[in-house]
Design a protein around this motif. Structure first.
Motif, short mmCIF file in Angstrom:
data_model
loop_
_atom_site.label_atom_id
_atom_site.label_comp_id
_atom_site.label_asym_id
_atom_site.label_seq_id
_atom_site.Cartn_x
_atom_site.Cartn_y
_atom_site.Cartn_z
N LEU A 100 0.82 -1.45 0.01
CA LEU A 100 -0.07 0.11 -0.11
C LEU A 100 0.92 1.26 -0.04
CD1 LEU A 100 -2.50 -0.93 2.77
CD2 LEU A 100 -2.96 -1.36 0.15
N VAL A 101 0.75 2.01 -0.94
CA VAL A 101 1.66 3.30 -1.29
C VAL A 101 0.61 4.55 -0.97
CG1 VAL A 101 3.24 4.48 -2.73
CG2 VAL A 101 3.21 1.85 -2.56
N GLU A 102 1.09 5.17 0.09
CA GLU A 102 0.40 6.66 0.33
C GLU A 102 1.16 7.70 -0.45
OE1 GLU A 102 -0.03 4.57 4.60
OE2 GLU A 102 1.69 4.72 3.07
N SER A 103 0.52 8.73 -0.88
CA SER A 103 0.91 9.83 -1.04
C SER A 103 0.06 11.19 -0.94
CB SER A 103 1.11 9.92 -2.68
OG SER A 103 0.02 9.67 -3.54
N GLY A 104 0.37 12.36 -0.68
CA GLY A 104 -0.55 13.40 -0.67
C GLY A 104 -0.35 14.35 0.59
N GLY A 105 0.21 13.66 1.47
CA GLY A 105 0.50 14.55 2.64
C GLY A 105 1.55 15.74 2.42
N GLY A 106 1.50 16.69 3.39
CA GLY A 106 2.32 17.74 3.44
C GLY A 106 1.82 18.77 4.50
#
Length: 116
Positions: free
Chosen positions: A3-9
């Protein structure tokens, strides 16, 4: 399963972010899929979970502000986060569950920081 998350910041209070979680297999294989978060010094907690059959579980603290959605063709689950607050600051983890045989998978986490 990966599971690969992205979009944080980093975002200011009142702002929005959309997190994405891409699974390495069809998300139809999972009985539930969604998001948890862990703030420093606190236990990991449920944010929002999409359960097979259409039910959604979510934390009261995000009701009306966060929304989970899924794109089955892309094996992706999203978390749209609006009206972010400093207390939403945490590492957000994607989670996928299978009831039988029981298995559970986690992503590596993505940091969300909300400044006041």
């Amino acid at each position: 399963v990966q599971l690969v998350e992205s979009g944080g910041g980093l975002v200011q209070a009142g702002g929005s972010l959309r997190l994405s979680c891409v699974a390495s297999e069809s998300i139809f294989n999972f009985n539930a899929m969604g998001w948890y978060r862990q703030a420093p010094g606190k236990q990991r907690e449920l944010v929002e979970l999409s359960i097979r059959g259409g039910m959604t579980k979510y934390a009261d603290s995000v009701k009306g502000r966060f929304a989970i959605s899924r794109d089955n063709a892309k094996n992706t689950v999203y978390l749209q986060m609006n009206v972010l607050k400093p207390e939403d600051t945490a590492v957000y983890y994607c989670n996928a569950k299978v009831d039988w045989p029981a298995r559970e998978h986690w992503g590596q986490g993505t940091q969300v920081t909300v400044s006041s």
